[in-house]
Design a protein around this motif. Structure first.
Motif, mmCIF file in Angstrom:
data_model
loop_
_atom_site.group_PDB
_atom_site.id
_atom_site.type_symbol
_atom_site.label_atom_id
_atom_site.label_comp_id
_atom_site.label_asym_id
_atom_site.label_seq_id
_atom_site.Cartn_x
_atom_site.Cartn_y
_atom_site.Cartn_z
ATOM 1 N N SER A 182 0.850 -1.190 0.000
ATOM 2 C CA SER A 182 0.000 0.000 0.000
ATOM 3 C C SER A 182 0.887 1.242 0.000
ATOM 4 C CB SER A 182 -0.886 0.026 1.249
ATOM 5 O OG SER A 182 -1.674 -1.134 1.317
ATOM 6 N N PHE A 183 0.339 2.319 -0.524
ATOM 7 C CA PHE A 183 1.050 3.594 -0.595
ATOM 8 C C PHE A 183 0.349 4.603 0.304
ATOM 9 C CE2 PHE A 183 1.739 1.282 -4.491
ATOM 10 C CZ PHE A 183 3.106 1.380 -4.663
ATOM 11 N N SER A 184 1.110 5.560 0.842
ATOM 12 C CA SER A 184 0.514 6.480 1.809
ATOM 13 C C SER A 184 0.082 7.813 1.208
ATOM 14 C CB SER A 184 1.470 6.725 2.975
ATOM 15 O OG SER A 184 2.675 7.269 2.524
ATOM 16 N N GLY A 185 0.422 8.087 -0.027
ATOM 17 C CA GLY A 185 -0.017 9.354 -0.594
ATOM 18 C C GLY A 185 0.610 9.664 -1.923
ATOM 19 N N GLY A 186 0.245 10.808 -2.457
ATOM 20 C CA GLY A 186 0.738 11.232 -3.758
ATOM 21 C C GLY A 186 -0.240 10.859 -4.855
ATOM 22 N N MET A 187 0.035 11.381 -6.029
ATOM 23 C CA MET A 187 -0.803 11.115 -7.191
ATOM 24 C C MET A 187 0.056 10.448 -8.266
ATOM 25 S SD MET A 187 -3.864 12.245 -6.486
ATOM 26 C CE MET A 187 -4.751 12.517 -8.011
ATOM 27 N N LEU A 188 -0.583 9.578 -9.026
ATOM 28 C CA LEU A 188 0.073 8.926 -10.148
ATOM 29 C C LEU A 188 -0.564 9.475 -11.425
ATOM 30 C CD1 LEU A 188 2.250 6.844 -10.804
ATOM 31 C CD2 LEU A 188 0.475 5.080 -10.761
ATOM 32 N N ALA A 189 0.179 10.321 -12.120
ATOM 33 C CA ALA A 189 -0.326 11.000 -13.313
ATOM 34 C C ALA A 189 -0.544 10.014 -14.456
ATOM 35 C CB ALA A 189 0.660 12.086 -13.746
ATOM 36 N N PRO A 190 -1.416 10.347 -15.404
ATOM 37 C CA PRO A 190 -1.612 9.487 -16.562
ATOM 38 C C PRO A 190 -0.280 9.228 -17.280
ATOM 39 C CG PRO A 190 -3.285 11.202 -16.518
ATOM 40 C CD PRO A 190 -2.277 11.535 -15.444
ATOM 41 N N GLY A 191 -0.023 7.965 -17.591
ATOM 42 C CA GLY A 191 1.213 7.582 -18.273
ATOM 43 C C GLY A 191 2.418 7.434 -17.369
ATOM 44 N N ALA A 192 2.311 7.837 -16.123
ATOM 45 C CA ALA A 192 3.445 7.777 -15.184
ATOM 46 C C ALA A 192 3.475 6.435 -14.457
ATOM 47 C CB ALA A 192 3.354 8.920 -14.172
ATOM 48 N N ASP A 193 4.625 6.139 -13.855
ATOM 49 C CA ASP A 193 4.726 4.962 -12.989
ATOM 50 C C ASP A 193 5.349 5.367 -11.660
ATOM 51 O OD1 ASP A 193 7.693 4.385 -12.890
ATOM 52 O OD2 ASP A 193 7.424 4.093 -15.048
ATOM 53 N N THR A 194 5.292 4.463 -10.707
ATOM 54 C CA THR A 194 5.791 4.745 -9.357
ATOM 55 C C THR A 194 7.304 4.736 -9.277
ATOM 56 O OG1 THR A 194 5.662 2.388 -8.833
ATOM 57 C CG2 THR A 194 3.772 3.781 -8.193
ATOM 58 N N GLY A 195 7.983 4.277 -10.336
ATOM 59 C CA GLY A 195 9.399 3.993 -10.203
ATOM 60 C C GLY A 195 9.535 2.664 -9.482
ATOM 61 N N GLU A 196 10.746 2.184 -9.341
ATOM 62 C CA GLU A 196 10.967 0.877 -8.727
ATOM 63 C C GLU A 196 10.603 0.894 -7.245
ATOM 64 O OE1 GLU A 196 14.394 -2.561 -8.217
ATOM 65 O OE2 GLU A 196 14.925 -0.657 -9.163
ATOM 66 N N VAL A 197 9.763 -0.050 -6.854
ATOM 67 C CA VAL A 197 9.375 -0.257 -5.463
ATOM 68 C C VAL A 197 9.919 -1.626 -5.070
ATOM 69 C CG1 VAL A 197 7.448 -0.457 -3.842
ATOM 70 C CG2 VAL A 197 7.286 1.126 -5.791
ATOM 71 N N GLN A 198 10.858 -1.664 -4.129
ATOM 72 C CA GLN A 198 11.501 -2.915 -3.733
ATOM 73 C C GLN A 198 10.789 -3.526 -2.533
ATOM 74 O OE1 GLN A 198 15.616 -1.889 -3.096
ATOM 75 N NE2 GLN A 198 16.056 -1.902 -5.288
ATOM 76 N N ILE A 199 10.465 -4.816 -2.650
ATOM 77 C CA ILE A 199 9.743 -5.545 -1.610
ATOM 78 C C ILE A 199 10.614 -6.691 -1.111
ATOM 79 C CG2 ILE A 199 7.628 -6.792 -1.026
ATOM 80 C CD1 ILE A 199 7.155 -3.912 -2.099
ATOM 81 N N GLU A 200 10.645 -6.875 0.204
ATOM 82 C CA GLU A 200 11.318 -8.012 0.828
ATOM 83 C C GLU A 200 10.368 -8.640 1.832
ATOM 84 O OE1 GLU A 200 14.755 -6.171 2.559
ATOM 85 O OE2 GLU A 200 15.876 -6.263 0.669
ATOM 86 N N ILE A 201 10.260 -9.965 1.778
ATOM 87 C CA ILE A 201 9.439 -10.728 2.723
ATOM 88 C C ILE A 201 10.350 -11.788 3.328
ATOM 89 C CG2 ILE A 201 7.456 -12.269 2.984
ATOM 90 C CD1 ILE A 201 6.253 -10.908 0.465
ATOM 91 N N PHE A 202 10.413 -11.820 4.673
ATOM 92 C CA PHE A 202 11.320 -12.767 5.312
ATOM 93 C C PHE A 202 10.690 -13.351 6.566
ATOM 94 C CE2 PHE A 202 12.484 -8.337 5.819
ATOM 95 C CZ PHE A 202 12.435 -8.132 7.189
ATOM 96 N N ALA A 203 11.215 -14.519 6.948
ATOM 97 C CA ALA A 203 10.722 -15.257 8.117
ATOM 98 C C ALA A 203 11.874 -16.082 8.676
ATOM 99 C CB ALA A 203 9.546 -16.138 7.714
#
Length: 153
Positions: free
Chosen positions: A93-114
């Motif tokens: 989930s994201f906490s704010g901001g707007m994503l304009a038409p044609g734009a992307d979030t840029g790279e969002v890195q996810i790590e899941i560990f146990a």
């Protein structure tokens, strides 16, 4: 204002890059980009992405979500009833901001560990993508809780 009603024409897609391609890993690592494919700006606080996988008896989990441009979090839910290749999901989930038409979030890195090892080859959302971003329909995208990209298991 109901975001789903005010954004009924909003469209997005999710691109995915696996950062840990091994069949058995101590940490699930991947990156995503959320791309606005429509003509209307999307409030990122209304966007979520789901990564579907098997928990493989790893015990308690933790995760991190790192983005240069958009603050984000990852939380975990059991998929009830459990499905083949998807008894757990990580929700980004994201906490704010707007994503304009044609734009992307840029790279969002996810790590899941146990505490144990994950077997990625039995995970619904896992694709051995190499170092490439792919449009991935097994990683689902939502606006205001409504599925708008991909296919849930």
């Amino acid at each position: 204002v109901d975001a789903a009603a005010s954004c009924s024409t909003c469209k997005l897609k999710v691109q995915y890059e696996c950062r840990q391609n091994g069949p058995s890993v101590a940490m699930i690592e991947y990156s995503i980009k959320v791309v606005n494919t429509g003509t209307t700006a999307i409030p990122l606080s209304d966007v979520s992405v789901r990564y579907w996988y098997t928990i493989d008896g790893t015990g308690g989990q933790a995760g991190s979500c790192n983005s240069t441009d958009h603050p984000c979090t990852v939380t975990f839910q059991s998929n009830t009833p459990a499905k083949t290749k998807a008894d757990e999901l990580g929700v980004i989930s994201f906490s704010g901001g707007m994503l304009a038409p044609g734009a992307d979030t840029g790279e969002v890195q996810i790590e899941i560990f146990a505490t144990g090892m994950y077997t990625q080859t039995n995970d619904y959302s896992f694709t051995n993508s190499g170092a490439n971003f792919l449009d991935e329909t097994n990683v689902t995208g939502y606006i205001a809780g409504k599925l708008v990209w991909g296919t849930a298991p």
